[in-house]
Scaffold this motif. Sequence first.
Motif, PDB file in Angstrom:
ATOM      1  N   SER A   5       4.040   2.785  -9.636  1.00 50.47           N
ATOM      2  CA  SER A   5       5.057   2.067  -8.871  1.00 50.47           C
ATOM      3  C   SER A   5       5.901   1.114  -9.702  1.00 50.47           C
ATOM      4  O   SER A   5       6.846   0.509  -9.168  1.00 50.47           O
ATOM      5  N   LEU A 151       7.136  -6.698  -2.824  1.00 49.20           N
ATOM      6  CA  LEU A 151       5.938  -6.311  -3.556  1.00 49.20           C
ATOM      7  C   LEU A 151       5.734  -7.281  -4.708  1.00 49.20           C
ATOM      8  O   LEU A 151       6.646  -7.499  -5.518  1.00 49.20           O
ATOM      9  N   HIS A 153       4.440  -7.424  -8.020  1.00 45.23           N
ATOM     10  CA  HIS A 153       4.055  -6.396  -8.987  1.00 45.23           C
ATOM     11  C   HIS A 153       3.143  -6.982 -10.048  1.00 45.23           C
ATOM     12  O   HIS A 153       3.109  -8.187 -10.282  1.00 45.23           O
ATOM     13  N   TYR A 171       3.171  -6.664  -0.179  1.00 43.08           N
ATOM     14  CA  TYR A 171       2.221  -5.758  -0.816  1.00 43.08           C
ATOM     15  C   TYR A 171       1.855  -6.292  -2.196  1.00 43.08           C
ATOM     16  O   TYR A 171       2.607  -7.077  -2.788  1.00 43.08           O
ATOM     17  N   SER A 173       0.592  -4.975  -6.123  1.00 42.90           N
ATOM     18  CA  SER A 173       0.433  -3.833  -7.029  1.00 42.90           C
ATOM     19  C   SER A 173      -0.410  -4.263  -8.220  1.00 42.90           C
ATOM     20  O   SER A 173      -0.160  -5.316  -8.817  1.00 42.90           O
ATOM     21  N   LEU A 199      -0.992  -1.093  -4.171  1.00 49.01           N
ATOM     22  CA  LEU A 199      -0.405  -0.044  -4.983  1.00 49.01           C
ATOM     23  C   LEU A 199      -0.956  -0.163  -6.396  1.00 49.01           C
ATOM     24  O   LEU A 199      -1.630  -1.151  -6.730  1.00 49.01           O
ATOM     25  N   GLU A 201       0.146   0.534 -10.714  1.00 45.30           N
ATOM     26  CA  GLU A 201       1.283   0.612 -11.630  1.00 45.30           C
ATOM     27  C   GLU A 201       0.790   0.513 -13.067  1.00 45.30           C
ATOM     28  O   GLU A 201      -0.372   0.187 -13.318  1.00 45.30           O
ATOM     29  N   THR A 244      -2.929   4.929  -1.957  1.00 46.06           N
ATOM     30  CA  THR A 244      -1.869   4.168  -2.627  1.00 46.06           C
ATOM     31  C   THR A 244      -0.524   4.886  -2.541  1.00 46.06           C
ATOM     32  O   THR A 244       0.524   4.231  -2.469  1.00 46.06           O
ATOM     33  N   THR A 245      -0.542   6.214  -2.521  1.00 50.18           N
ATOM     34  CA  THR A 245       0.712   6.952  -2.374  1.00 50.18           C
ATOM     35  C   THR A 245       1.293   6.753  -0.982  1.00 50.18           C
ATOM     36  O   THR A 245       2.506   6.575  -0.823  1.00 50.18           O
ATOM     37  N   ASN A 247       0.843   4.132   0.858  1.00 47.54           N
ATOM     38  CA  ASN A 247       1.346   2.756   0.872  1.00 47.54           C
ATOM     39  C   ASN A 247       2.700   2.664   0.171  1.00 47.54           C
ATOM     40  O   ASN A 247       3.615   1.972   0.631  1.00 47.54           O
ATOM     41  N   PHE A 248       2.808   3.355  -0.962  1.00 48.07           N
ATOM     42  CA  PHE A 248       4.075   3.391  -1.687  1.00 48.07           C
ATOM     43  C   PHE A 248       5.183   3.955  -0.800  1.00 48.07           C
ATOM     44  O   PHE A 248       6.277   3.400  -0.713  1.00 48.07           O
ATOM     45  N   ARG A 249       4.896   5.049  -0.128  1.00 54.50           N
ATOM     46  CA  ARG A 249       5.900   5.714   0.692  1.00 54.50           C
ATOM     47  C   ARG A 249       6.312   4.822   1.867  1.00 54.50           C
ATOM     48  O   ARG A 249       7.471   4.831   2.285  1.00 54.50           O
TER      49      ARG A 249
END
Length: 260
Positions: A5, A151, A153, A171, A173, A199, A201, A244-245, A247-249
């Motif tokens: 991400s 997010l 990060h 969120y 990451s 997420l 990364e 996690t995918t 959540n990303f979407r």
Amino acid sequence: MLVDSHCHLDYFTEAEIEAVLQRAQDAGVTEMVTIGVRMAQADAVKALAERFPAVWGTVGVHPQNVGEGPLPSVDEIVRAADHPRIIGLGESGLDYFYDKAPHEVQHDGFRRHIQAARRTGLPLVIHARDADEDIAAVLREEHAGGAFPFLLHCFSSGRGLANTALELGGYLSFSGILTFPKSAELREIARDAPRDRILVETDAPYLAPVPFRGKRNEPSYVAHTARMLAELLELEPEALAGLTTANFRRLFNRAIDPRC
């Protein structure tokens, strides 16, 4: 299937980028987001995302770079994000560790990005370093004026900022820092976070996870961070990837699954 991400693909040379992306695909990393740190870089981010179906992009100005020239207006940020392969804004935020820009300029840039996120509905990717209290205060103040997606990060801050972000709908990451031996507190935060708000990364080419710590990072290595997170949550790697995918979407809802 995993999503990196947050990475900086434009830091890799033209001669190596295709091999970097192939290694990511071979490791099960099917999508990645290359992150903007200067507005002058926006065209390069868009070009990478247009060229490679697995790559998405964001546009914005990193807090370390906000002192290099005039800050973009909210309108300029919004216009730069008007592109089908741009799925978020930033990275923006506050960084008091390197202190490369005056705090008031960082705050101004941060709030402009928040306003752009509110106007576009695109999630803001937030950089937070040695500024937990001020980040939390800005998030609370701005959220009171209208919600916006965001997010935190490469999360490596304390539990207080994590709780504030989660309370406001944000969120978290997690990067390779999660795998470092001295990151026990961070692993506890990751374990306790709501599963629908996490997420993974790389922040490539920085912060390579164990067993590659100290080497140049790349998107394929997100699999090692995901494996650590799966262990913390007592999930199989495939289940963690799916979680996690999803959540990303949900957060980056402009990122349509390239397989569809």
